[in-house]
Design an enzyme around this catalytic site. Structure first.
Site, short mmCIF file in Angstrom:
data_model
loop_
_atom_site.label_atom_id
_atom_site.label_comp_id
_atom_site.label_asym_id
_atom_site.label_seq_id
_atom_site.Cartn_x
_atom_site.Cartn_y
_atom_site.Cartn_z
CE LYS A 172 -1.59 2.97 2.70
NZ LYS A 172 -1.82 4.13 1.80
N GLY A 225 6.58 5.24 8.75
CA GLY A 225 5.67 6.38 8.87
C GLY A 225 5.70 6.96 10.26
CB SER A 226 3.31 9.16 11.99
OG SER A 226 2.13 8.39 12.09
CG ASN A 227 7.09 7.70 16.50
OD1 ASN A 227 7.65 8.31 15.57
ND2 ASN A 227 7.77 7.01 17.38
CB VAL A 229 0.17 5.49 11.78
CG1 VAL A 229 -0.29 4.31 10.91
CG2 VAL A 229 -0.72 6.70 11.55
N GLY A 230 2.27 3.92 13.60
CA GLY A 230 3.10 2.73 13.77
C GLY A 230 2.75 1.94 15.01
CD GLU A 247 13.45 1.50 10.73
OE1 GLU A 247 13.68 2.59 11.31
OE2 GLU A 247 14.08 0.47 10.97
CB CYS A 281 12.72 9.53 9.58
SG CYS A 281 13.54 8.31 8.54
CD GLU A 381 9.90 12.95 12.58
OE1 GLU A 381 10.85 12.47 11.95
OE2 GLU A 381 8.87 12.30 12.85
#
Length: 480
Positions: A172, A225-227, A229-230, A247, A281, A381
Site C-alpha cells: 500500500k 511512517g509516523s509513530n 500510526v506505527g 521505522e 526521518c 519532529e
C-alpha cells in the site's frame, strides 16, 4: 489519466469506482487519478499473493534474482521519466529525485546479487554422526505500508528483500505519492514477474492498511511512517500473531565541537537540515555547538541558509522544494509559529513571495536559537526545513543534550579529535552514526534503523533484512 491497482498480474479498476487526484505540491497540477480502493480490492490482492506463494518460494534464488535484475534494468531504462514524476509528485529537488531512482535501482541490484551469497550455516554437533545446520524459510504473503518522503526508495528496499527470500507481497503506497510505486509495479510487470507475486493496492491507510493488519493471510507487516500510526499497527498486528517491523520518527542531533572546520560543519548542517525540504526521518533537527565556536558557526549558518535557492524542484539550482502537501505545509508553519513564541528566529520562517511559487507549499528554510531543551521545537519532529541551534560548554554536555529525546534514529558529530569521535560512537543512543557527515544518508548494503521510539523489530536493508523476511529452521540430520 487514470491509473489502476496491480492485482494478480493485471491492472484492475477499484471496485468502488472512486479515484483520488494526485496533485503537484509545486503548482497544483493534476498528475493523474489513483484508486481509492475498498476492502474487497485488498482481499483480492491478498488472495493472489497467497495463491502465488507456493510456486514462488520453490524457485531458486537465482531465478528470483533474475526478475529483480530485469526490474532494475527497466527502471534504469526509464529513469528520466520516473525521476521527473517523482519530483513532480513529492517536490524533491532534481538531483535528489534522480538520485533516489538510482538508489532504488541499486537496491534491486544488491538483492539480486544476494542470490549468490551463503544462506544458513553449518554448526558442529556434539554427536559425530549428526550433520547440524540452519536454513531459512520465507514467511508467506507480507504487507508493506510505505511513506511519501522516499516514494520509490523505501518501497523498493522493502520489496526487494521480501521477494528474493521467497515471500509474496501486497503493498500500500502513500496516498500523496502513488505514481512512483506505479512505475515500480509497471517495471515488475514488464519484467515478467509471475502473476500474484507482487500486488499493489492504492487507497486510504484506514481501509487498506488496517485491512492488511487484520487479514490472517498476511504474515508480516513492514511499516514506515509516523509513530502514532506505527504503534497502532504494532498493537493490532502482534495481537493477530504477525511479525512487525516499524521505522518511525527522529529528532536527530548534530554536535559540532570547537576543533571542527566551521565552514565544513556548516555545509554538513545545511545539507542535513534542508535537503529534501527537511522531510526525512534522518534530517538534522538539532544543531548542538560547543561555545568556543558558537557565534562563528551561527553567523556562517545563517548566511549560508539565506543563500539557499527555494523554488521549482525541476530547476537544477533549486536546493529547497515545496512541502509535499498543504496539510504538511500547514503543520510546519504551525511549528514555526510556536518556535517564534518559544525561541529566537534567526532566519526564514516565511512564505516566498515569488509569483511562480504562490500556488505551491513553500516555506523558507528556518533557523532558531535560544531554544529551551523543553521547547516543542526541541522535542517534536517537525518534518520540514526547520532546525534549532543550542550552545553547550563541552562534549559531555553536548552528548547529554543529544540523548535527551524519545527518539534514537540518527546522529552526527563534527570533530578532528579521533578520541572524542570514538567516544561519541559509544555514548550516543542511536542506530545510525555519522562522523563528519550529515545525519541523513544511508547506503543500501548496510542495516538501517534506530532505537528508542524510532524503530522496532529487526533492521531494514543490507544482509540484516533476512532476519525479518524469513524464519530460521534448525536441522539435525543423522545417519541410519
Amino acid at each position: 489519466m487514470r491509473y489502476f491497482n496491480y492485482i494478480d498480474g493485471q491492472w484492475k479498476e477499484p471496485t468502488s469506482g472512486e479515484y483520488r487526484e494526485n496533485l503537484s505540491p509545486h503548482d497544483g497540477d493534476n498528475l493523474g487519478e489513483f484508486p481509492s480502493s475498498a476492502a474487497v480490492d485488498l482481499n483480492d490482492a491478498v488472495e493472489a499473493a497467497k495463491r502465488s506463494f507456493p510456486a514462488w518460494r520453490k524457485l531458486s534464488f537465482q531465478q528470483r534474482a533474475s526478475y529483480l535484475q530485469k526490474t532494475a534494468d527497466l527502471l534504469k531504462k526509464n529513469m528520466q521519466e520516473i525521476g521527473q514524476d517523482l519530483i513532480k509528485e513529492e517536490g524533491k529537488p532534481l538531483a535528489e529525485g534522480m538520485g533516489e531512482v538510482n538508489r532504488a535501482i541499486s537496491i534491486l541490484e544488491y538483492y539480486a546479487a544476494e542470490a549468490r551469497q551463503p544462506f544458513g550455516e553449518v554448526i558442529p554437533s556434539v554427536n559425530a554422526d549428526t550433520f547440524l545446520y540452519t536454513t531459512r524459510a520465507p514467511l508467506g504473503p507480507v504487507g508493506l505500508i510505505t511513506p511519501w518522503n522516499f516514494p520509490i526508495a523505501i518501497p523498493v528496499w522493502k520489496l526487494a528483500p521480501a521477494l528474493i527470500y521467497g515471500n509474496t507481497v501486497v503493498i500500500k503506497p502513500a496516498d500523496l505519492t502513488p505514481k512512483s510505486v506505479y512505475h515500480v509495479m509497471k517495471a515488475f510487470d514488464e519484467a515478467g514477474l509471475p502473476a500474484g507475486v507482487v500486488n499493489c493496492v492504492f487507497g486510504k491507510g484506514s481501509v487498506i492498511g488496517e485491512g492488511m493488519v487484520e487479514n490472517p493471510d498476511i504474515k508480516a507487516i513492514s511499516f514506515t511512517g509516523s509513530n502514532q500510526v506505527g504503534i497502532q499497527i504494532q498493537n493490532k498486528a502482534t495481537a493477530n500473531g504477525k511479525k512487525v517491523q516499524l521505522e518511525m520518527g527522529g529528532k536527530n542531533p548534530l554536535i559540532v565541537l570547537s576543533d571542527a572546520d566551521v565552514d565544513k560543519a556548516v555545509e554538513i548542517a545545511v545539507g542535513g537540515a534542508f535537503k529534501s525540504t527537511g522531510q526525512k526521518c534522518t534530517a538534522t533537527s538539532r544543531i548542538i555547538v560547543e561555545e568556543g565556536i558558537y557565534e562563528a558557526f551561527r553567523d556562517r549558518l545563517v548566511l549560508r541558509t539565506k543563500e539557499l535557492k527555494v523554488g521549482d524542484p525541476l530547476n537544477a539550482d533549486t536546493f529547497v522544494g515545496p512541502a509535499v502537501s498543504k496539510a504538511q505545509w500547514a503543520g510546519v508553519m504551525e511549528m514555526i509559529k510556536t518556535g517564534k513564541e518559544e525561541a529566537t528566529l534567526l532566519c526564514g520562517g516565511e512564505i516566498p513571495l515569488e509569483e511562480e511559487l504562490v500556488n505551491g507549499f513553500y516555506v523558507k528554510p528556518t533557523v532558531f536559537e535560544n531554544v529551551s531543551p523543553d521547547a516543542r521545537i526541541a522535542r517534536e519532529e517537525i518534518f520540514g526545513p526547520v532546525t534549532a541551534l543550542f550552545k553547550v560548554k563541552n562534549y559531555e554536555e553536548g552528548v547529554r543534550m543529544a540523548n535527551d529525546t524519545e527518539y534514537g534514529l540518527s546522529a552526527a558529530i563534527c570533530t578532528n579529535d579521533l578520541t572524542l569521535a570514538q567516544r561519541f560512537i559509544d555514548d550516543i543512543e542511536v542506530g545510525l552514526i555519522h562522523v563528519n557527515s550529515e545525519t541523513a544518508g544511508s547506503e543500501p548494503q548496510v542495516p538501517f534503523g534506530g532505537c528508542k521510539s524510532s524503530s522496532t523489530g529487526s533492521r531494514e536493508q543490507g544482509k540484516t533484512a533476512i532476519e525479518f523476511y524469513t524464519q530460521v529452521k534448525t536441522v539435525y540430520m543423522d545417519r541410519m
